[in-house]
Design an enzyme around this catalytic site. Structure first.
Site, PDB file in Angstrom:
ATOM      1  N   ASP A  32      14.779  -3.191  -6.403  1.00 22.75           N
ATOM      2  CA  ASP A  32      14.891  -3.952  -4.934  1.00 22.75           C
ATOM      3  C   ASP A  32      15.272  -5.330  -5.269  1.00 22.75           C
ATOM      4  O   ASP A  32      14.770  -6.246  -4.416  1.00 22.75           O
ATOM      5  CB  ASP A  32      13.383  -3.669  -4.224  1.00 22.75           C
ATOM      6  CG  ASP A  32      13.127  -2.435  -4.114  1.00 22.75           C
ATOM      7  OD1 ASP A  32      13.666  -1.396  -4.340  1.00 22.75           O
ATOM      8  OD2 ASP A  32      11.793  -2.129  -3.713  1.00 22.75           O
ATOM      9  N   GLU A  80      14.666  -0.890  -1.217  1.00 24.28           N
ATOM     10  CA  GLU A  80      13.375  -0.540  -0.253  1.00 24.28           C
ATOM     11  C   GLU A  80      14.260  -0.590   1.203  1.00 24.28           C
ATOM     12  O   GLU A  80      14.405  -1.649   1.651  1.00 24.28           O
ATOM     13  CB  GLU A  80      12.337  -1.052  -0.401  1.00 24.28           C
ATOM     14  CG  GLU A  80      11.120  -0.722   0.681  1.00 24.28           C
ATOM     15  CD  GLU A  80       9.995  -1.493   0.655  1.00 24.28           C
ATOM     16  OE1 GLU A  80       8.882  -1.226   1.214  1.00 24.28           O
ATOM     17  OE2 GLU A  80       9.833  -2.276  -0.650  1.00 24.28           O
ATOM     18  N   LYS A 137      15.103   4.069  -1.145  1.00 27.96           N
ATOM     19  CA  LYS A 137      13.547   4.408  -1.110  1.00 27.96           C
ATOM     20  C   LYS A 137      12.698   3.691   0.161  1.00 27.96           C
ATOM     21  O   LYS A 137      13.109   2.914   0.279  1.00 27.96           O
ATOM     22  CB  LYS A 137      12.754   4.111  -2.476  1.00 27.96           C
ATOM     23  CG  LYS A 137      12.775   2.569  -2.797  1.00 27.96           C
ATOM     24  CD  LYS A 137      11.966   2.162  -4.090  1.00 27.96           C
ATOM     25  CE  LYS A 137      11.915   0.916  -4.338  1.00 27.96           C
ATOM     26  NZ  LYS A 137      10.860   0.003  -3.435  1.00 27.96           N
ATOM     27  N   LYS A 140       6.990   1.866  -1.645  1.00 26.93           N
ATOM     28  CA  LYS A 140       7.080   0.983  -2.725  1.00 26.93           C
ATOM     29  C   LYS A 140       7.589   1.413  -4.109  1.00 26.93           C
ATOM     30  O   LYS A 140       8.354   0.944  -4.734  1.00 26.93           O
ATOM     31  CB  LYS A 140       5.727   0.413  -2.745  1.00 26.93           C
ATOM     32  CG  LYS A 140       4.909  -0.022  -1.394  1.00 26.93           C
ATOM     33  CD  LYS A 140       5.762  -1.116  -0.629  1.00 26.93           C
ATOM     34  CE  LYS A 140       4.968  -1.668   0.400  1.00 26.93           C
ATOM     35  NZ  LYS A 140       6.166  -2.549   1.175  1.00 26.93           N
ATOM     36  N   VAL A 165      11.999  -6.561  -8.489  1.00 26.33           N
ATOM     37  CA  VAL A 165      10.882  -7.382  -7.581  1.00 26.33           C
ATOM     38  C   VAL A 165      10.199  -6.301  -6.735  1.00 26.33           C
ATOM     39  O   VAL A 165      10.717  -5.399  -6.217  1.00 26.33           O
ATOM     40  CB  VAL A 165      11.487  -8.466  -6.832  1.00 26.33           C
ATOM     41  CG1 VAL A 165      11.809  -9.494  -7.803  1.00 26.33           C
ATOM     42  CG2 VAL A 165      12.434  -7.811  -5.689  1.00 26.33           C
ATOM     43  N   THR A 166       8.709  -6.610  -6.283  1.00 36.07           N
ATOM     44  CA  THR A 166       8.050  -7.655  -6.793  1.00 36.07           C
ATOM     45  C   THR A 166       7.083  -7.029  -7.778  1.00 36.07           C
ATOM     46  O   THR A 166       6.708  -6.124  -7.636  1.00 36.07           O
ATOM     47  CB  THR A 166       7.347  -8.467  -5.517  1.00 36.07           C
ATOM     48  OG1 THR A 166       6.342  -7.468  -5.083  1.00 36.07           O
ATOM     49  CG2 THR A 166       8.023  -9.132  -4.573  1.00 36.07           C
ATOM     50  N   CYS A 170       6.007  -3.360  -5.835  1.00 35.46           N
ATOM     51  CA  CYS A 170       7.196  -2.370  -6.141  1.00 35.46           C
ATOM     52  C   CYS A 170       7.451  -1.963  -7.665  1.00 35.46           C
ATOM     53  O   CYS A 170       7.382  -0.703  -8.060  1.00 35.46           O
ATOM     54  CB  CYS A 170       8.547  -2.544  -5.558  1.00 35.46           C
ATOM     55  SG  CYS A 170       8.669  -2.427  -3.451  1.00 35.46           S
ATOM     56  N   GLN A 210      -5.421  -2.613 -22.439  1.00 30.56           N
ATOM     57  CA  GLN A 210      -6.343  -1.517 -23.068  1.00 30.56           C
ATOM     58  C   GLN A 210      -5.323  -0.498 -23.757  1.00 30.56           C
ATOM     59  O   GLN A 210      -5.051   0.620 -23.758  1.00 30.56           O
ATOM     60  CB  GLN A 210      -7.010  -0.708 -21.782  1.00 30.56           C
ATOM     61  CG  GLN A 210      -8.078  -1.560 -21.220  1.00 30.56           C
ATOM     62  CD  GLN A 210      -8.778  -0.648 -20.096  1.00 30.56           C
ATOM     63  OE1 GLN A 210      -9.123   0.336 -20.256  1.00 30.56           O
ATOM     64  NE2 GLN A 210      -8.972  -1.182 -19.056  1.00 30.56           N
TER      65      GLN A 210
END
Length: 237
Positions: A32, A80, A137, A140, A165-166, A170, A210
């Protein structure tokens, strides 16, 4: 005949651990990088955002795209946006935002986030070249209601270098979708951007937390160095 170039290269500085890039199984995903979001005076700035924070991504990303092209690694771009009749835009999404600044409303660069409008397309500095895939698309995430999954499967892609971005919207949505589908994702830290510095910082930390819950992160300088192992000597700079 044995290839003179290695089938794999490693980004040793990646977080939370070193990340392996396979020359035949990796694609660069550029999410995007559109005029509506990045150009001064456009939709993003009209909402009160500092587009300079997103535009800082352009230079390192242009370099990364250039090296990816030299290696032959596929470059896949996303945009997008919605059909002109908004038939693919859910009412809940359409209602969001300030009246007169919603999807489909007139903007500085055409109707906001509408396919075919000037603002919907990718900024000139990062424009796709002939043969590169461009995915439109409506959501998002890059997998939702698109052909991305089929394209990756057909090409034998298992690893994604994720940019664009962002970061917290997205990019994050796409990485989470990719993670659930079994893809290994490396988010290139200076090739993703947010209008909000705190979201940028936390969004990147969440990716590799993690033990790499959603994927890995690394700066473009180190990713470029790893990709350079795949560049033929005559093409390297």
């Amino acid at each position: 005949m044995t290839s003179e170039y290695p089938p794999e290269s490693v980004v040793p500085s990646a977080s939370p651990s070193e990340f392996t890039i396979g020359t035949a199984t990796t694609a660069l995903l550029v999410i995007d990088m559109q005029r509506d979001f990045l150009l001064p005076g456009g939709f993003g700035e009209s909402l009160g955002n500092d587009v300079g924070l997103l535009r800082s991504v352009i230079e390192p990303l242009a370099r990364l795209i250039s090296v990816a092209r030299e290696t032959g690694i596929p470059v896949i771009h996303t945009r997008e946006g919605h059909l002109p009749d908004l038939s693919d835009c859910p009412p809940a999404k359409l209602r969001r935002g300030t009246p007169s600044q919603r999807i489909g409303d007139p903007g500085a660069f055409g109707r906001i986030l509408i396919r075919g409008e000037y603002g919907h397309d990718i900024v000139d500095e990062l424009a796709p070249i002939a043969g590169e895939t461009v995915i439109d698309k409506p959501g998002k995430g890059a997998f939702y209601a698109t052909e991305l999954a089929e394209i990756l499967i057909a090409a034998g892609i298992t690893t994604l270098l994720v940019t664009g971005v962002t970061t917290e919207v997205c990019v994050h949505t796409t990485v989470r979708e990719a993670n659930d589908r079994g893809y290994e994702c490396l988010v290139v830290t200076d090739c993703v951007g947010s209008y909000f510095p705190e979201f940028q910082r936390v969004g990147l930390e969440m990716i590799s937390a993690q033990g790499g819950i959603f994927g890995w992160t690394a700066p473009s300088e180190d990713v470029v160095a790893a990709l350079s192992a795949f560049v033929p000597t005559s093409a390297s700079r």
